[in-house]
Motif scaffolding. Structure first.
Motif, short mmCIF file in Angstrom:
data_model
loop_
_atom_site.label_atom_id
_atom_site.label_comp_id
_atom_site.label_asym_id
_atom_site.label_seq_id
_atom_site.Cartn_x
_atom_site.Cartn_y
_atom_site.Cartn_z
N ASP A 1 1.14 -0.96 -0.12
CA ASP A 1 0.53 0.19 -0.21
C ASP A 1 0.38 1.17 0.44
O ASP A 1 0.07 2.54 -0.21
CB ASP A 1 -0.85 0.35 1.29
N TYR A 2 2.38 1.15 0.48
CA TYR A 2 3.26 2.45 0.52
C TYR A 2 2.97 3.28 -0.92
O TYR A 2 3.41 2.54 -2.78
CB TYR A 2 4.35 2.58 1.13
N LEU A 3 3.01 4.74 -1.34
CA LEU A 3 3.19 5.18 -2.27
C LEU A 3 3.86 6.66 -1.49
O LEU A 3 4.08 7.71 -1.07
CB LEU A 3 2.06 5.76 -2.57
N ASP A 4 4.69 6.78 -2.37
CA ASP A 4 6.21 8.19 -2.40
C ASP A 4 5.71 9.39 -2.71
O ASP A 4 4.62 8.87 -3.69
CB ASP A 4 7.42 7.09 -3.11
N PHE A 5 6.75 10.33 -1.84
CA PHE A 5 5.83 11.42 -2.44
C PHE A 5 6.47 11.79 -3.39
O PHE A 5 5.81 12.95 -3.95
CB PHE A 5 6.23 12.29 -1.25
#
Length: 471
Positions: A331-335
């Motif tokens: 679920d991780y999403l980088d800025f």
């Protein structure tokens, strides 16, 4: 309204009231704009939105719109059910129902358009939630660590001072690290294998009759609890929850698990071992929790951007043909927008987007300027970035005399360049940069890279680090 047939106007009036209630409750300006662009020709909007709290339930809103469509369809069906051609010799009623049908179909088309836009909103909100999930999760983990420290909350392994954590790379599991963890251990050390499916296996390291280190039978925690020796080392052979998850996700997961085990505290020191992208994951954990990491030892790690990783992320269909899974993610999403890709408009960040877009120096340089104290702690760690290479023979031909083949070192392990593996871009952070010849594998389809983790020289390095780094 708008000169509509009375039956339709009455239904639309009810929809208008419901819509304004939904928008007021949600408080979302974006939702208001989507409603306005799709239904402004159907009914008016008077809801007040834009407050500090947004309560958005897209599924419920879509269900409401489905109900509106059903209302209109039922209205039309009822009109046709009541229609009797014998009572309509002039055809007036037939024309009226036909006109109402056109009106209803036009409204339903607007409602369906609204539903499509609601899907876009749901996706946008899911992406936004995932974007801020990691920093919030990290903050909560830090709070739990602080709470445990302040309240002397212990875990199953509280009291162990020396811990080794082994982290694999992409498209892989921790299985290949078992040999290195075992041979690099001492008798009575504990190996904890954390599997991707959530199972945990425990082993006690023993010796066979030839003096080789071996793992005992698979045990559960109750079976090892009575024989645990706090002077021994705990070796955690870790499967990431998603094989190609981003390094930040791995760091967050590890912190939670180690804290639950009682291994994030003032006295326990962690030695990280990483193969391939597992080295990036290990360095990320060290940046996030520098007070708890003592050393990092990697091999085959692409500290710089990686050509093959970039290709897999850019041509995912091609990577999938050869058995890779470049869309596998958490679920991780980088800025960083460059460190993102999308799968049917769902944004994600994973190991492939990371290797395509960010050399590790990006984060290191940011850390050095934003938090020089953490950078100083990284400098104090023992960091070894080892590289694998192959030896090939080059044959030269001469019509006049025999020239024996000459050997030369390849500049990569068929996947990652030696320069990238040794972390040249990390400069003074890296203390040692050994290079090991890998005897197996060749080319892209069977690269030496995948054999590094079981190479005898690297396993010997693991043993040396575990022997040296001991409280």
């Amino acid at each position: 309204m708008y000169g509509r047939h009375p039956e339709v106007a009455a239904i639309i009036k009810g929809h208008e009231t419901t819509a304004n209630g939904v928008l007021t409750d949600a408080g979302s300006q974006l939702l208001y704009e989507k409603f306005s662009s799709n239904v402004s020709t159907v009914f008016g909007l008077s809801a007040s939105v834009g407050g500090s709290l947004i309560t958005l339930d897209i599924a419920a809103t879509k269900s409401t719109v489905d109900g509106w469509i059903s209302d209109l369809q039922t209205c039309l069906e009822e009109a046709w059910r009541k229609y009797d051609p014998e009572d309509d010799e002039s055809g007036t009623e037939f024309m009226r129902i036909q006109s109402m049908s056109m009106d209803i179909n036009d409204i339903i088309m607007n409602y369906n358009s609204l539903k499509y836009d609601l899907d876009d909103i749901e996706l946008a909100f899911e992406n936004a939630v995932r974007l801020y999930r990691s920093p919030v999760r990290s903050a909560l983990t830090d709070i739990r660590i602080l709470y445990n420290a302040e309240n002397n909350v212990s875990g199953d392994f509280s009291g162990f001072n020396n811990v080794s954590v082994y982290v694999h790379g992409i498209e892989d599991t921790s299985n290949k690290f078992l040999q290195g963890a075992t041979e690099g251990a001492q008798v009575d050390d504990i190996i904890v294998r954390m599997l991707r499916n959530g199972d945990v296996e425990y082993f006690i390291v023993t010796e066979d009759d030839k003096g080789n280190k071996v793992m005992g039978d698979v045990l559960n925690f109750e079976q090892i609890e009575s024989s645990m020796n706090n002077n021994a080392r705990v070796h955690i052979v870790y499967d990431t929850e998603q094989k190609n998850e981003h390094r930040q996700e791995t760091s967050d997961d590890l912190a939670e698990k180690l804290n639950e085990m009682g291994l994030i505290n003032e006295t326990t020191k962690i030695d990280m071992f990483g193969h391939s992208y597992g080295g990036r994951r290990s360095l990320q954990f060290a940046m996030d929790y520098p007070d708890h990491v003592r050393s990092i030892t990697t091999i085959g790690t692409p500290y710089d951007t990686n050509t093959l990783g970039s290709l897999a992320d850019s041509a995912r269909w091609l990577a999938e043909i050869i058995g890779q899974d470049p869309k596998n993610t958490s679920d991780y999403l980088d800025f960083n927008l460059d460190n993102q890709n999308d799968n049917e408009d769902m944004l994600y960040s994973n190991a492939y987007t990371d290797m395509r877009s960010e050399p590790m120096t990006d984060d290191i340089h940011h850390l050095k300027s934003a938090n020089p104290e953490v950078y100083r702690k990284l400098l104090e760690m023992d960091i070894t970035a080892s590289a694998g290479y192959r030896t090939e023979q080059m044959v030269s031909y001469s019509p006049y005399y025999y020239q024996p083949p000459t050997e030369y070192k390849t500049s990569s392990d068929d996947t990652v360049s030696v320069k990238s593996q040794t972390g040249e871009i990390l400069g003074e952070l890296v203390d040692q940069r050994p290079q090991f010849e890998i005897d197996h594998g060749t080319g892209v389809t069977d690269p030496a890279h995948i054999y590094e983790i079981e190479d005898s020289d690297y396993i010997e390095l693991i043993k040396e680090v575990n022997d040296k780094q001991k409280e």
